[in-house]
Design a protein around this motif. Structure first.
Motif, PDB file in Angstrom:
ATOM      1  N   VAL A  89       0.845  -1.194   0.000  1.00 40.04           N
ATOM      2  CA  VAL A  89       0.000   0.000   0.000  1.00 40.04           C
ATOM      3  C   VAL A  89       0.882   1.246   0.000  1.00 40.04           C
ATOM      4  O   VAL A  89       1.823   1.356   0.788  1.00 40.04           O
ATOM      5  CB  VAL A  89      -0.930   0.015   1.230  1.00 40.04           C
ATOM      6  N   SER A  90       0.587   2.178  -0.898  1.00 38.41           N
ATOM      7  CA  SER A  90       1.341   3.426  -0.967  1.00 38.41           C
ATOM      8  C   SER A  90       0.785   4.419   0.046  1.00 38.41           C
ATOM      9  O   SER A  90      -0.434   4.644   0.110  1.00 38.41           O
ATOM     10  CB  SER A  90       1.252   4.031  -2.369  1.00 38.41           C
ATOM     11  N   TYR A  91       1.679   5.016   0.818  1.00 38.48           N
ATOM     12  CA  TYR A  91       1.281   6.063   1.757  1.00 38.48           C
ATOM     13  C   TYR A  91       1.795   7.420   1.306  1.00 38.48           C
ATOM     14  O   TYR A  91       1.880   8.362   2.099  1.00 38.48           O
ATOM     15  CB  TYR A  91       1.770   5.739   3.166  1.00 38.48           C
ATOM     16  N   GLY A 122       2.682   7.643  12.917  1.00 38.75           N
ATOM     17  CA  GLY A 122       3.892   7.023  13.462  1.00 38.75           C
ATOM     18  C   GLY A 122       4.541   6.102  12.448  1.00 38.75           C
ATOM     19  O   GLY A 122       4.245   6.123  11.251  1.00 38.75           O
ATOM     20  N   ASP A 123       5.464   5.252  12.949  1.00 34.32           N
ATOM     21  CA  ASP A 123       6.251   4.372  12.087  1.00 34.32           C
ATOM     22  C   ASP A 123       6.950   5.226  11.016  1.00 34.32           C
ATOM     23  O   ASP A 123       7.241   6.390  11.225  1.00 34.32           O
ATOM     24  CB  ASP A 123       5.365   3.279  11.465  1.00 34.32           C
ATOM     25  N   VAL A 124       7.202   4.646   9.864  1.00 35.85           N
ATOM     26  CA  VAL A 124       7.948   5.382   8.843  1.00 35.85           C
ATOM     27  C   VAL A 124       7.094   6.463   8.175  1.00 35.85           C
ATOM     28  O   VAL A 124       7.627   7.419   7.604  1.00 35.85           O
ATOM     29  CB  VAL A 124       8.503   4.418   7.773  1.00 35.85           C
ATOM     30  N   GLN A 125       5.759   6.325   8.257  1.00 40.65           N
ATOM     31  CA  GLN A 125       4.897   7.301   7.602  1.00 40.65           C
ATOM     32  C   GLN A 125       4.771   8.601   8.389  1.00 40.65           C
ATOM     33  O   GLN A 125       4.408   9.637   7.841  1.00 40.65           O
ATOM     34  CB  GLN A 125       3.492   6.721   7.359  1.00 40.65           C
ATOM     35  N   GLY A 126       5.033   8.539   9.685  1.00 42.57           N
ATOM     36  CA  GLY A 126       4.912   9.732  10.507  1.00 42.57           C
ATOM     37  C   GLY A 126       3.511  10.309  10.464  1.00 42.57           C
ATOM     38  O   GLY A 126       2.516   9.610  10.638  1.00 42.57           O
ATOM     39  N   LEU A 127       3.440  11.617  10.212  1.00 42.55           N
ATOM     40  CA  LEU A 127       2.162  12.315  10.155  1.00 42.55           C
ATOM     41  C   LEU A 127       1.684  12.512   8.712  1.00 42.55           C
ATOM     42  O   LEU A 127       0.672  13.191   8.483  1.00 42.55           O
ATOM     43  CB  LEU A 127       2.278  13.671  10.853  1.00 42.55           C
ATOM     44  N   GLY A 128       2.387  11.923   7.751  1.00 41.15           N
ATOM     45  CA  GLY A 128       2.024  12.097   6.346  1.00 41.15           C
ATOM     46  C   GLY A 128       0.606  11.677   6.008  1.00 41.15           C
ATOM     47  O   GLY A 128      -0.132  12.440   5.364  1.00 41.15           O
ATOM     48  N   PRO A 129       0.178  10.463   6.393  1.00 40.84           N
ATOM     49  CA  PRO A 129      -1.196  10.070   6.076  1.00 40.84           C
ATOM     50  C   PRO A 129      -2.244  10.990   6.693  1.00 40.84           C
ATOM     51  O   PRO A 129      -3.276  11.260   6.069  1.00 40.84           O
ATOM     52  CB  PRO A 129      -1.292   8.645   6.664  1.00 40.84           C
ATOM     53  N   ALA A 148     -10.847  13.510  11.198  1.00 39.75           N
ATOM     54  CA  ALA A 148      -9.749  12.545  11.315  1.00 39.75           C
ATOM     55  C   ALA A 148      -9.546  12.145  12.765  1.00 39.75           C
ATOM     56  O   ALA A 148      -9.576  12.976  13.676  1.00 39.75           O
ATOM     57  CB  ALA A 148      -8.460  13.137  10.756  1.00 39.75           C
ATOM     58  N   VAL A 149      -9.325  10.849  12.971  1.00 38.55           N
ATOM     59  CA  VAL A 149      -8.960  10.285  14.274  1.00 38.55           C
ATOM     60  C   VAL A 149      -7.491   9.886  14.202  1.00 38.55           C
ATOM     61  O   VAL A 149      -7.108   9.066  13.366  1.00 38.55           O
ATOM     62  CB  VAL A 149      -9.814   9.049  14.609  1.00 38.55           C
ATOM     63  N   ALA A 150      -6.659  10.449  15.061  1.00 43.17           N
ATOM     64  CA  ALA A 150      -5.239  10.103  15.087  1.00 43.17           C
ATOM     65  C   ALA A 150      -5.050   8.803  15.843  1.00 43.17           C
ATOM     66  O   ALA A 150      -5.464   8.675  16.998  1.00 43.17           O
ATOM     67  CB  ALA A 150      -4.427  11.214  15.749  1.00 43.17           C
ATOM     68  N   VAL A 151      -4.415   7.804  15.195  1.00 40.83           N
ATOM     69  CA  VAL A 151      -4.267   6.464  15.765  1.00 40.83           C
ATOM     70  C   VAL A 151      -2.782   6.112  15.862  1.00 40.83           C
ATOM     71  O   VAL A 151      -2.187   5.618  14.893  1.00 40.83           O
ATOM     72  CB  VAL A 151      -5.003   5.420  14.903  1.00 40.83           C
ATOM     73  N   MET A 166       3.963  12.592  18.957  1.00 39.57           N
ATOM     74  CA  MET A 166       3.331  12.697  17.651  1.00 39.57           C
ATOM     75  C   MET A 166       1.816  12.823  17.778  1.00 39.57           C
ATOM     76  O   MET A 166       1.168  13.514  16.986  1.00 39.57           O
ATOM     77  CB  MET A 166       3.701  11.483  16.795  1.00 39.57           C
ATOM     78  N   LEU A 167       1.231  12.172  18.780  1.00 33.84           N
ATOM     79  CA  LEU A 167      -0.206  12.272  18.997  1.00 33.84           C
ATOM     80  C   LEU A 167      -0.591  13.714  19.330  1.00 33.84           C
ATOM     81  O   LEU A 167      -1.582  14.241  18.809  1.00 33.84           O
ATOM     82  CB  LEU A 167      -0.635  11.331  20.121  1.00 33.84           C
TER      83      LEU A 167
END
Length: 410
Positions: A89-91, A122-129, A148-151, A166-167
């Motif tokens: 999946v592309s983020y 989080g993870d490698v995607q950070g806040l991008g999505p 949006a719900v931050a998870v 990050m949250l």
């Protein structure tokens, strides 16, 4: 922040006539046929058919049942529509924004004028999505309300420190709800405590993923959540139905006492949980728990055939969950809106003009065969779906019913 979206306001400089819309000849669930006049994003008047004049546009709803619009309390915008893509999946921001926008429009076409989208951070995607989903929200303004719900993945221990920071950043960026998956953290209670703390700091609602398979953990969550305002939603709680009856009953009582909403997912689960199955909605309702219904995964790896259709969720609650049609539809409309902090909608003067017209005469028939739909958001038609059923000549000779325009010809 007490709701998923701000109250709609008429366009600057608009007059009542400029925003007026008359819905003509609509059938209500109580059997009445009425005209409904909308203005300024609200229902201005409801009267007997032919009794309401208007200088604005008119929509003929003869043959349609008019309902409060459903809302989607549990979508996954960042992964939606990704099941058939080649490779991982592309983020990338543009890919997430495109999928999130397309998914929201798909659900809007089904009738959901307000959506709560869970987005992993989080993870490698950070806040991008999250940024991509927030961009989708801006592009959808006027068509549907998307929150949006931050998870975050981890919130406890050394590894969770970054997630906690990050949250907080996610809320500052525009995430309207604080969420997460306590079951996936080494310290589920600590994770839930961290989420509730951030939510209390910013006045945000909380929406957590849990299977509900551990009664003690669920009891601690209910105890911590009790009294938090604007409120706490958990879901899908699919494992609750597999607990012994007395344990499930105690859990339901604890959730009711804490004022926690359960968002079940009759159409399937999502990537934030592992257990398939639907929460015991009748048991929860009998205990006084507010039960909303969401769609969960929409054609991603967790559910490659997810439809994201709230009327299908209501159909499943009625056909398999044992709820009456009105109760089942209430789970995807009134209860879903309440869980999201949105104002109630009734087809009465003064209420928000968030409406869904579905071809049919009664709610049971609409949940069975919800083909043609007209969706109203903030007082204007924002989506139409038309379906025509036709038979060959030999079948038509039997005078079987058809779905289509009254003036349609084979």
């Amino acid at each position: 922040m007490s709701s998923d979206s701000q109250q709609p306001q008429p366009p600057e400089g608009a007059t009542a006539d400029a925003t007026a819309l008359l819905l003509c000849g609509a059938r209500l669930t109580d059997g009445r046929t009425v005209d409904v006049r909308l203005s300024g994003g609200r229902i201005e008047a409801v009267g007997t058919a032919g009794s309401l004049p208007t200088h604005g546009a008119r929509v003929d709803l003869a043959g349609y049942l008019l309902l409060p619009a459903p809302a989607e309390p549990h979508a996954h915008a960042d992964t939606a529509l990704s099941a058939d893509g080649p490779g991982p999946v592309s983020y990338a921001t543009e890919d997430v924004q495109r999928r999130a926008t397309e998914a929201a429009l798909l659900q809007l076409g089904h009738g959901a004028t307000a959506l709560r989208a869970h987005v992993r951070i989080g993870d490698v995607q950070g806040l991008g999505p999250l940024e991509a989903v927030l961009q989708a929200r801006r592009s959808l303004r006027g068509l549907a309300d998307l929150t949006a719900v931050a998870v975050p993945r981890l919130l406890t221990g050394v590894a969770g420190a970054d997630g906690l920071a990050m949250l907080r950043d996610a809320v500052k960026m525009g995430a309207g709800v604080v969420g997460g998956c306590p079951d996936l953290d080494p310290d589920p209670a600590g994770y839930a405590e961290a989420v509730l703390e951030v939510a209390a700091e910013h006045g945000c609602p909380v929406d957590l993923h849990t299977d509900g398979d551990d009664p003690a953990r669920l009891a601690r969550l209910a105890a911590m959540a009790g009294g938090l305002r604007p409120g706490v939603t958990i879901g899908p709680c699919g494992a609750l139905g597999r607990l012994p009856g007395d344990a499930a009953g105690r859990a339901a009582d604890q959730l009711a006492a804490a004022g926690v909403t359960v968002a079940c997912m009759p159409q399937g689960g999502c990537g934030g949980t592992e257990v398939r199955g639907v929460a015991p909605v009748r048991l929860l309702r009998a205990a006084g728990v507010r039960v909303a219904a969401g769609s969960g995964a929409l054609r991603d790896v967790a559910n490659p055939v997810g439809r994201g259709d709230p009327l299908e969720a209501a159909y499943l609650l009625a056909s398999q969950g044992g709820l009456r049609p009105a109760e089942a539809y209430g789970a995807v409309s009134g209860a879903a809106r309440e869980a999201m902090g949105l104002p109630a909608v009734r087809v009465e003067a003064g209420f928000p003009a968030e409406l869904l017209a579905v071809r049919g005469e009664r709610l049971s028939g609409v949940l069975s065969l919800a083909y043609s739909r007209i969706v109203v958001h903030r007082g204007r038609v924002v989506a139409r779906t038309s379906a025509v059923r036709e038979y060959c000549d030999s079948a038509a000779a039997l005078e079987l019913p058809r779905q289509g325009r009254p003036d349609a010809r084979p």
